[in-house]
Design a protein around this motif. Structure first.
Motif, mmCIF file in Angstrom:
data_model
loop_
_atom_site.group_PDB
_atom_site.id
_atom_site.type_symbol
_atom_site.label_atom_id
_atom_site.label_comp_id
_atom_site.label_asym_id
_atom_site.label_seq_id
_atom_site.Cartn_x
_atom_site.Cartn_y
_atom_site.Cartn_z
ATOM 1 N N GLU A 35 9.327 26.175 34.048
ATOM 2 C CA GLU A 35 8.857 27.540 34.242
ATOM 3 C C GLU A 35 9.893 28.489 34.883
ATOM 4 N N LEU A 46 12.200 40.582 40.610
ATOM 5 C CA LEU A 46 12.138 39.044 39.797
ATOM 6 C C LEU A 46 11.528 38.383 41.029
ATOM 7 N N LEU A 85 10.848 34.774 42.711
ATOM 8 C CA LEU A 85 10.878 33.115 42.624
ATOM 9 C C LEU A 85 10.560 32.504 43.968
ATOM 10 N N LYS A 127 9.177 28.186 44.776
ATOM 11 C CA LYS A 127 9.637 27.360 43.628
ATOM 12 C C LYS A 127 10.325 26.099 43.993
ATOM 13 N N GLU A 153 12.250 29.947 32.140
ATOM 14 C CA GLU A 153 11.466 30.560 31.353
ATOM 15 C C GLU A 153 11.614 32.150 32.018
ATOM 16 N N THR A 154 11.229 32.092 33.296
ATOM 17 C CA THR A 154 10.950 33.156 34.200
ATOM 18 C C THR A 154 12.468 34.104 34.133
#
Length: 397
Positions: A32, A48, A50, A53, A35-36
């Motif tokens: 994931e 962005l 995150l 995570k 892909e992000t």
């Protein structure tokens, strides 16, 4: 025995199953994340996210090739990061906001100073023990949040942050604030709650855009005489400073928080002068011992040292760029500093004061605010330049 032999294989299978599930989850999170970041690069995202995570290191995907030259805001809340890469500014040169709340960051690399466009930096809830001087190179920075770390001091270079509007250093271990903080001319909101401050630099009174100052739960015994003189400063919170006994009378018409201040038991009227004298002595640390003077209502002559300083200050004030015109004199550095930053200004006539003050106390129980602030024994104090101003000053106008 039969029961035991039945349970053991089942437990082992359960453990293997949990490990497998965790591995799958970790793999899914890595996929994931990849892909992000890939999508952000492809679609040239400016923001962005995150957060959450489970990152232990800064994602290498963000730093590959050209990086994310177009990224402006990076949010990485609640991970397990311990430091930042040295080439962060090189790969993310257009960052405006960097949000790193709730990580384990202990070291900020010197290269942080290369983020020329950065306007907001949040390092709250980390493990910082030191703040590198290069923080002062972030000349575009407007908001700096460092609450809930382990900082024991702030570098003087923080004074280079001319655009800084918000500084939050609450819940650290600060024993003082840098004098150069007064150079942050845009500062509007300063929060220093839950530290170890015993005093506040009088230079902070020259922050003429400061509108809110919060210093609750420290070890303050004294506040700068000029605090509140600026019209912009409207909110001052000093709650739970148990040894703070006096508030400058400039704060009388401000929004103040002072619950839990003052001595644990009420001070008798006859002891107030002695209490204030002790507080003033602590506040004038750094001045030559012979000029730590508290005047009284019966003093009709201002000391010669004070008159000399006032005369020098008038020359300095009216000719700030012509310091070479001052007569050749030798003074301790602390007195030379006073020419630029007086100890205070008379609450009655605004005369600058340097080596002596004439205090007049107004116990809170005698003021209109007595019903508002019940959990305190603090008093308002007017600081005057002479016995004449002392006698004529009235707290309520």
């Amino acid at each position: 025995m039969d029961h035991r032999t039945q349970v053991m294989p089942e437990t082992k299978e359960t453990s293997l199953s949990l490990l497998h599930q965790r591995g799958v989850v970790a793999s899914d999170m890595a996929t994931e994340l990849h892909e992000t970041i890939f999508m952000a690069k492809q679609e040239r995202h400016k923001n962005l996210f995150l957060n959450y995570k489970n990152l232990n290191i800064f994602p290498v995907e963000l730093l590959k090739d050209e990086g994310l030259q177009f990224l402006e805001r990076l949010y990485m809340k609640r991970n397990s990061l311990t430091t930042l890469p040295d080439n962060l500014a090189q790969k993310l040169p257009n960052l405006i906001e960097l949000y790193l709340h709730s990580n384990n960051i202990a070291i900020i690399p010197e290269a942080i100073g290369n983020l020329a466009r950065l306007q907001s930096l949040d390092l709250s809830n980390n493990a910082l023990q030191l703040l590198c001087p290069e923080i002062g190179r972030l000349r575009s920075l407007r908001h700096l949040r460092l609450s809930n770390n382990q900082l024991k001091y702030l570098p003087p270079e923080i004074g280079y942050l001319q655009e800084l509007e918000t500084l939050d250093v609450s819940m650290n271990q600060l024993m003082g604030l840098p004098d150069r903080l007064h150079r942050c001319l845009s500062l509007q909101n300063l929060t220093v709650d839950h530290n170890l401050l015993s005093h506040v630099p009088r230079q902070l009174c020259w922050l003429h855009r400061l509108s809110q100052l919060s210093m609750a739960a420290n070890r303050l015994t004294f506040l700068p005489l000029d605090l509140g003189r600026s019209r912009e400063l409207q909110f001052v919170f000093v709650d739970n400073n148990v040894n703070l006994k006096g508030l400058p009378s400039y704060l009388y018409n401000k929004v103040i928080g002072c619950s839990g201040c003052g001595m644990s038991s009420p001070v008798r009227e006859g002891d107030l002068g002695e209490v204030l004298g002790e507080a003033l002595s602590e506040a004038l640390v750094g001045l030559p011992a012979e000029v730590k003077v508290v005047g009284s209502e019966t003093d009709n002559v201002v000391p010669l040292e004070e008159l000399a300083m006032r005369a020098l200050h008038r020359i300095h004030h009216h000719r700030p760029t012509d310091l070479n015109l001052l007569p050749p004199i030798t003074l301790p550095k602390s007195l030379l500093d006073l020419l630029q930053f007086p100890l205070g200004h008379c609450h009655r006539c605004s005369q600058a004061m340097f080596t002596i003050v004439y205090p007049k106390l107004f116990p809170l129980r005698d003021t209109a605010l007595a019903g508002v602030h019940r959990r305190t024994t603090v008093s308002f104090v007017a600081y005057c330049c002479s016995s004449h101003c002392l006698r004529s000053f009235n707290l309520q106008g």
